[in-house]
Motif scaffolding. Structure first.
Motif, mmCIF file in Angstrom:
data_model
loop_
_atom_site.group_PDB
_atom_site.id
_atom_site.type_symbol
_atom_site.label_atom_id
_atom_site.label_comp_id
_atom_site.label_asym_id
_atom_site.label_seq_id
_atom_site.Cartn_x
_atom_site.Cartn_y
_atom_site.Cartn_z
ATOM 1 N N PRO A 189 -5.262 17.154 20.198
ATOM 2 C CA PRO A 189 -5.884 18.236 20.956
ATOM 3 C C PRO A 189 -7.043 17.779 21.829
ATOM 4 O O PRO A 189 -7.575 18.556 22.599
ATOM 5 N N GLY A 190 -7.436 16.534 21.711
ATOM 6 C CA GLY A 190 -8.476 16.013 22.592
ATOM 7 C C GLY A 190 -9.889 16.157 22.077
ATOM 8 O O GLY A 190 -10.828 15.956 22.823
ATOM 9 N N TYR A 191 -10.054 16.488 20.809
ATOM 10 C CA TYR A 191 -11.401 16.658 20.265
ATOM 11 C C TYR A 191 -11.945 15.392 19.637
ATOM 12 O O TYR A 191 -13.130 15.134 19.667
ATOM 13 N N ALA A 192 -11.096 14.605 19.016
ATOM 14 C CA ALA A 192 -11.559 13.421 18.285
ATOM 15 C C ALA A 192 -11.028 12.146 18.940
ATOM 16 O O ALA A 192 -10.048 12.167 19.668
ATOM 17 N N ASP A 193 -11.689 11.044 18.633
ATOM 18 C CA ASP A 193 -11.258 9.737 19.110
ATOM 19 C C ASP A 193 -10.402 9.094 18.019
ATOM 20 O O ASP A 193 -10.894 8.817 16.929
ATOM 21 N N PHE A 194 -9.134 8.895 18.324
ATOM 22 C CA PHE A 194 -8.224 8.280 17.365
ATOM 23 C C PHE A 194 -7.909 6.838 17.730
ATOM 24 O O PHE A 194 -6.866 6.312 17.379
ATOM 25 N N GLY A 195 -8.842 6.188 18.446
ATOM 26 C CA GLY A 195 -8.634 4.816 18.888
ATOM 27 C C GLY A 195 -8.309 3.859 17.761
ATOM 28 O O GLY A 195 -7.480 2.956 17.922
ATOM 29 N N HIS A 196 -8.930 4.061 16.606
ATOM 30 C CA HIS A 196 -8.683 3.170 15.468
ATOM 31 C C HIS A 196 -7.244 3.262 14.978
ATOM 32 O O HIS A 196 -6.697 2.292 14.470
ATOM 33 N N VAL A 197 -6.617 4.429 15.114
ATOM 34 C CA VAL A 197 -5.217 4.587 14.721
ATOM 35 C C VAL A 197 -4.309 4.108 15.856
ATOM 36 O O VAL A 197 -3.332 3.395 15.632
ATOM 37 N N LEU A 198 -4.635 4.499 17.074
ATOM 38 C CA LEU A 198 -3.823 4.118 18.229
ATOM 39 C C LEU A 198 -3.713 2.602 18.385
ATOM 40 O O LEU A 198 -2.684 2.097 18.837
ATOM 41 N N SER A 199 -4.742 1.892 17.983
ATOM 42 C CA SER A 199 -4.727 0.429 18.115
ATOM 43 C C SER A 199 -3.646 -0.203 17.232
ATOM 44 O O SER A 199 -3.232 -1.331 17.474
ATOM 45 N N ARG A 200 -3.195 0.518 16.226
ATOM 46 C CA ARG A 200 -2.162 0.018 15.316
ATOM 47 C C ARG A 200 -0.774 0.581 15.628
ATOM 48 O O ARG A 200 0.195 0.232 14.984
ATOM 49 N N LEU A 201 -0.674 1.478 16.604
ATOM 50 C CA LEU A 201 0.569 2.206 16.862
ATOM 51 C C LEU A 201 1.663 1.342 17.477
ATOM 52 O O LEU A 201 2.826 1.458 17.098
ATOM 53 N N GLY A 202 1.324 0.517 18.421
ATOM 54 C CA GLY A 202 2.328 -0.250 19.153
ATOM 55 C C GLY A 202 2.299 0.146 20.618
ATOM 56 O O GLY A 202 1.329 0.735 21.102
ATOM 57 N N LYS A 203 3.357 -0.156 21.328
ATOM 58 C CA LYS A 203 3.417 0.036 22.771
ATOM 59 C C LYS A 203 3.513 1.522 23.128
ATOM 60 O O LYS A 203 4.480 2.193 22.800
ATOM 61 N N HIS A 204 2.485 2.011 23.824
ATOM 62 C CA HIS A 204 2.428 3.421 24.231
ATOM 63 C C HIS A 204 1.501 3.563 25.426
ATOM 64 O O HIS A 204 0.728 2.660 25.727
ATOM 65 N N LYS A 205 1.597 4.691 26.078
ATOM 66 C CA LYS A 205 0.637 5.089 27.106
ATOM 67 C C LYS A 205 0.006 6.376 26.635
ATOM 68 O O LYS A 205 0.640 7.187 25.959
ATOM 69 N N LEU A 206 -1.227 6.583 27.015
ATOM 70 C CA LEU A 206 -1.971 7.742 26.545
ATOM 71 C C LEU A 206 -2.270 8.687 27.694
ATOM 72 O O LEU A 206 -2.774 8.263 28.734
ATOM 73 N N GLY A 207 -1.931 9.962 27.516
ATOM 74 C CA GLY A 207 -2.300 11.006 28.450
ATOM 75 C C GLY A 207 -3.452 11.793 27.862
ATOM 76 O O GLY A 207 -4.017 11.415 26.830
ATOM 77 N N LYS A 208 -3.802 12.911 28.472
ATOM 78 C CA LYS A 208 -4.923 13.707 27.988
ATOM 79 C C LYS A 208 -4.688 14.234 26.572
ATOM 80 O O LYS A 208 -5.565 14.167 25.721
ATOM 81 N N SER A 209 -3.515 14.769 26.313
ATOM 82 C CA SER A 209 -3.246 15.309 24.972
ATOM 83 C C SER A 209 -1.896 14.852 24.444
ATOM 84 O O SER A 209 -1.326 15.491 23.566
ATOM 85 N N CYS A 210 -1.372 13.770 24.999
ATOM 86 C CA CYS A 210 -0.091 13.299 24.491
ATOM 87 C C CYS A 210 0.047 11.797 24.645
ATOM 88 O O CYS A 210 -0.694 11.153 25.376
ATOM 89 N N LEU A 211 1.026 11.286 23.920
ATOM 90 C CA LEU A 211 1.397 9.885 24.001
ATOM 91 C C LEU A 211 2.720 9.796 24.725
ATOM 92 O O LEU A 211 3.567 10.688 24.601
ATOM 93 N N TYR A 212 2.918 8.710 25.438
ATOM 94 C CA TYR A 212 4.203 8.431 26.053
ATOM 95 C C TYR A 212 4.730 7.154 25.430
ATOM 96 O O TYR A 212 4.053 6.119 25.441
#
Length: 144
Positions: free
Chosen positions: A89-112
């Protein structure tokens, strides 16, 4: 002030029918796998939102401007170019989780994500749960 209505609203379209029609076959396989992952992570039944978004849970929002409405809490859409995953929803920073996700692109409220093989689905499940928990702190999440 005139209020605009949300264009993306729940429908009675069958989730199973929608997923069965996804092309190409590999994207359909990924979409069915995402459906299973979201069902398990959220414990919500899916509902179609608009013509192409599979949503899990919903929330009611009311902004200071007076605009209010209902929207899906989380979900995905198997788009032509990528899987769009609506989890933040765009309220919190989930960078610590996203760094472990793998290949993705980040939009305002979604992942690609191009394909599920590019990411760690266990981390995606963790991200879905964290996003719902964060959203629920701002707007109570209800089951669908």
């Amino acid at each position: 002030m005139a209020r605009s209505e949300n264009k993306t609203v729940p429908t009675v379209q069958s989730v199973e029918g929608f997923l069965a029609a996804v092309q190409p076959a590999k994207k359909a396989d990924d979409a069915r796998a995402l459906d299973a992952l979201f069902r398990h992570a959220t414990e919500f039944e899916p509902v179609m939102w608009g013509a192409s978004i599979v949503g899990y849970g919903r929330y009611h929002y009311r902004y200071k401007s007076g605009r209010e409405g209902e929207f899906l809490a989380t979900g995905f859409s198997p788009r032509k170019t990528a899987l769009s995953i609506y989890i933040m929803p765009g309220y919190a920073d989930f960078g610590h989780v996203l760094s472990r996700l793998g290949k993705h692109k980040l939009g305002k409220s979604c992942l690609y994500v191009n394909k599920l093989a590019d990411i760690d689905t266990n981390v995606l499940s963790e991200l879905i749960c964290a996003g719902l928990k964060d959203l629920d702190r701002h707007w109570p999440v209800q089951p669908t």
